[in-house]
Design an enzyme around this catalytic site. Sequence first.
Site, PDB file in Angstrom:
ATOM      1  N   TYR A 129       2.725   9.850   0.021  1.00 32.40           N
ATOM      2  CA  TYR A 129       3.770   9.337   0.915  1.00 32.40           C
ATOM      3  C   TYR A 129       5.180   9.635   0.396  1.00 32.40           C
ATOM      4  CZ  TYR A 129      -0.161   6.509   2.708  1.00 32.40           C
ATOM      5  OH  TYR A 129      -1.366   6.082   3.200  1.00 32.40           O
TER       6      TYR A 129
ATOM      7  N   HIS B 227      -7.853   9.223  -2.133  1.00 29.97           N
ATOM      8  CA  HIS B 227      -7.246   9.137  -0.794  1.00 29.97           C
ATOM      9  C   HIS B 227      -8.134   9.714   0.302  1.00 29.97           C
ATOM     10  CE1 HIS B 227      -2.980   9.084   1.188  1.00 29.97           C
ATOM     11  NE2 HIS B 227      -3.902   8.785   2.060  1.00 29.97           N
TER      12      HIS B 227
ATOM     13  N   ASP C  36       0.846  -1.197   0.000  1.00 27.94           N
ATOM     14  CA  ASP C  36       0.000   0.000   0.000  1.00 27.94           C
ATOM     15  C   ASP C  36       0.878   1.242   0.000  1.00 27.94           C
ATOM     16  OD1 ASP C  36      -2.837   1.170   0.534  1.00 27.94           O
ATOM     17  OD2 ASP C  36      -1.518   2.231   1.933  1.00 27.94           O
TER      18      ASP C  36
ATOM     19  N   LYS D   2      -2.781   5.969  -4.493  1.00 34.31           N
ATOM     20  CA  LYS D   2      -3.935   6.843  -4.214  1.00 34.31           C
ATOM     21  C   LYS D   2      -3.793   8.225  -4.853  1.00 34.31           C
ATOM     22  CE  LYS D   2      -3.903   4.634   0.357  1.00 34.31           C
ATOM     23  NZ  LYS D   2      -2.526   4.541   0.839  1.00 34.31           N
TER      24      LYS D   2
HETATM   25  N1  LIG Z   1      -5.853   5.974   3.489  1.00 34.57           N
HETATM   26  C1  LIG Z   1      -5.388   6.703   4.474  1.00 34.57           C
HETATM   27  O1  LIG Z   1      -5.803   7.852   4.690  1.00 34.57           O
HETATM   28  C2  LIG Z   1      -4.344   6.108   5.384  1.00 34.57           C
HETATM   29  C3  LIG Z   1      -4.087   6.715   6.625  1.00 34.57           C
HETATM   30  C4  LIG Z   1      -3.141   6.111   7.463  1.00 34.57           C
HETATM   31  C5  LIG Z   1      -2.486   4.951   7.051  1.00 34.57           C
HETATM   32  N2  LIG Z   1      -2.723   4.406   5.816  1.00 34.57           N
HETATM   33  C6  LIG Z   1      -2.014   3.185   5.346  1.00 34.57           C
HETATM   34  O2  LIG Z   1      -2.097   2.189   6.364  1.00 34.57           O
HETATM   35  C7  LIG Z   1      -0.790   1.779   6.736  1.00 34.57           C
HETATM   36  C8  LIG Z   1      -0.747   1.328   8.185  1.00 34.57           C
HETATM   37  O3  LIG Z   1      -1.156   2.347   9.073  1.00 34.57           O
HETATM   38  P1  LIG Z   1      -0.136   3.153  10.008  1.00 34.57           P
HETATM   39  O4  LIG Z   1       1.192   3.218   9.357  1.00 34.57           O
HETATM   40  O5  LIG Z   1      -0.829   4.413  10.355  1.00 34.57           O
HETATM   41  O6  LIG Z   1      -0.072   2.327  11.354  1.00 34.57           O
HETATM   42  P2  LIG Z   1       0.002   0.822  11.879  1.00 34.57           P
HETATM   43  O7  LIG Z   1       0.296  -0.111  10.787  1.00 34.57           O
HETATM   44  O8  LIG Z   1      -1.193   0.622  12.721  1.00 34.57           O
HETATM   45  O9  LIG Z   1       1.246   0.913  12.866  1.00 34.57           O
HETATM   46  C9  LIG Z   1       2.549   1.096  12.389  1.00 34.57           C
HETATM   47  C10 LIG Z   1       3.455   1.285  13.588  1.00 34.57           C
HETATM   48  O10 LIG Z   1       3.473   0.090  14.385  1.00 34.57           O
HETATM   49  C11 LIG Z   1       4.800  -0.435  14.480  1.00 34.57           C
HETATM   50  N3  LIG Z   1       4.696  -1.891  14.308  1.00 34.57           N
HETATM   51  C12 LIG Z   1       4.478  -2.584  13.160  1.00 34.57           C
HETATM   52  N4  LIG Z   1       4.395  -3.896  13.404  1.00 34.57           N
HETATM   53  C13 LIG Z   1       4.550  -4.060  14.733  1.00 34.57           C
HETATM   54  C14 LIG Z   1       4.556  -5.196  15.586  1.00 34.57           C
HETATM   55  N5  LIG Z   1       4.377  -6.426  15.104  1.00 34.57           N
HETATM   56  N6  LIG Z   1       4.746  -4.994  16.919  1.00 34.57           N
HETATM   57  C15 LIG Z   1       4.933  -3.759  17.412  1.00 34.57           C
HETATM   58  N7  LIG Z   1       4.936  -2.634  16.656  1.00 34.57           N
HETATM   59  C16 LIG Z   1       4.742  -2.790  15.319  1.00 34.57           C
HETATM   60  C17 LIG Z   1       5.575   0.235  13.357  1.00 34.57           C
HETATM   61  O11 LIG Z   1       6.926   0.420  13.708  1.00 34.57           O
HETATM   62  P3  LIG Z   1       8.133  -0.262  12.853  1.00 34.57           P
HETATM   63  O12 LIG Z   1       8.025   0.227  11.452  1.00 34.57           O
HETATM   64  O13 LIG Z   1       9.343   0.230  13.560  1.00 34.57           O
HETATM   65  O14 LIG Z   1       7.931  -1.751  12.977  1.00 34.57           O
HETATM   66  C18 LIG Z   1       4.872   1.595  13.237  1.00 34.57           C
HETATM   67  O15 LIG Z   1       5.369   2.498  14.212  1.00 34.57           O
HETATM   68  C19 LIG Z   1       0.049   3.020   6.425  1.00 34.57           C
HETATM   69  O16 LIG Z   1       1.435   2.756   6.434  1.00 34.57           O
HETATM   70  C20 LIG Z   1      -0.524   3.419   5.094  1.00 34.57           C
HETATM   71  O17 LIG Z   1      -0.026   2.580   4.067  1.00 34.57           O
HETATM   72  C21 LIG Z   1      -3.669   4.965   4.996  1.00 34.57           C
END
Ligand SMILES: NC(=O)c1ccc[n+]([C@@H]2O[C@H](COP(=O)([O-])OP(=O)(O)OC[C@H]3O[C@@H](n4cnc5c(N)ncnc54)[C@H](OP(=O)(O)O)[C@@H]3O)[C@@H](O)[C@H]2O)c1
Length: 329
Positions: free
Chosen positions: A51, A113, A46, A80
């Site tokens: 980004y 997005h 994704d 997106k």
């Molecule tokens: N459409 C939208 O508006 C929108 C908005 C937000 C996000 N997104 C997408 O969704 C994806 C995921 O959401 P997010 O990045 O907000 O947050 P998330 O995936 O909920 O959390 C990511 C965080 O958790 C840590 N992490 C990952 N795996 C872990 C594990 N097994 N144990 C402990 N910590 C862990 C990561 O650190 P490390 O990297 O150090 O492991 C990072 O700090 C984004 O990257 C993006 O692609 C889309």
Amino acid sequence: MTSNQYLTLNNGYKMPLIGLGTWQASGEEVENAIDAALEAGYRHIDTAARYGNESAIGKVLRRWLDAGKVKREELFIVTKLPPTANAPSDVLPVITKSLADLQLDYVDLFLIHTPFSVSTNPDGSIKKDAQGLMVPDLSTNHGATWVEMEKLVANGKVKSIGISNFDEEQIGRLLKTAKIRPATNQIEHHVYLQQRDLINYCKEQGIAVTAYSPLGSRGIAKFNASFGMVRELPDLIEIPEVKEIAAAHGKSPAQVLLRWIIDTGNIAIPKSTNAARLRENLNIFDFKLTEAEVAKLLALDQNLRVCDFTLFHGCEVHPEFRFKNIYNK
Ligand SMILES: NC(=O)c1ccc[n+]([C@@H]2O[C@H](COP(=O)([O-])OP(=O)(O)OC[C@H]3O[C@@H](n4cnc5c(N)ncnc54)[C@H](OP(=O)(O)O)[C@@H]3O)[C@@H](O)[C@H]2O)c1
């Protein structure tokens, strides 16, 4: 990929249930993460023009494709249309640039997005008013933008089109004129923000739900702080009920949070740039939560939006901005 690892979309394409999120990861860090993810078996990535990491991701994809280590049809690449460019006339130039950066002929899924739009200066930077607030672009017209998205399916630049951060009213309005139904709605979804009404509505309409921030966006507090915004956020992997269920299965709390999303019929895109953690996040297909465990996690809902788009300060007045919650009223 086995049949329990993907979901069939309303157009017949198969979308892997776990994808790698890439927000807040760029350059060498994201290159290494994509390499490690492909090595671990991820096939769904994704990303987004917003980004700023599509060319880094594209470099790795090209290497894998050229080396014959993966076939294009095995990959599921999502990007997106950014909030700075979601007018109908932006659609073709944006996808053309994304495809060039990703070094691909097509993407598997192209999403709007955000339902709101923000104005830009002639150089593409976000327009701000005298108080430093972002200037919303009130010309947003989802139906007109969707027509241009549909053309991308017809001309083969994208396999599926979808939306992100749309609520029921916005989806209902779009469906009145859409010739192609959105394949997915990508929304914030985790045990503390379950959005059950919205998810039920999407399912009734045949729209798959992709859960972003499935681990509660563990890095977002640091990210917000870099913009001077301080907000205490809970750590989902420390929730006692989640830890208890994890211990019962010999799994980690993160694996339980992700498995719950899959077991309730949705797709998740956890972000990690750490090779061990991204492997951990994919290693959830050898266990299943019991009905009682699913119910226990359903009871945790707090309607707590973590990704509240406050960075787009000024756009709250846009009629399509719908991120209000206890923090962002
Ligand atoms: N459409 C939208 O508006 C929108 C908005 C937000 C996000 N997104 C997408 O969704 C994806 C995921 O959401 P997010 O990045 O907000 O947050 P998330 O995936 O909920 O959390 C990511 C965080 O958790 C840590 N992490 C990952 N795996 C872990 C594990 N097994 N144990 C402990 N910590 C862990 C990561 O650190 P490390 O990297 O150090 O492991 C990072 O700090 C984004 O990257 C993006 O692609 C889309």
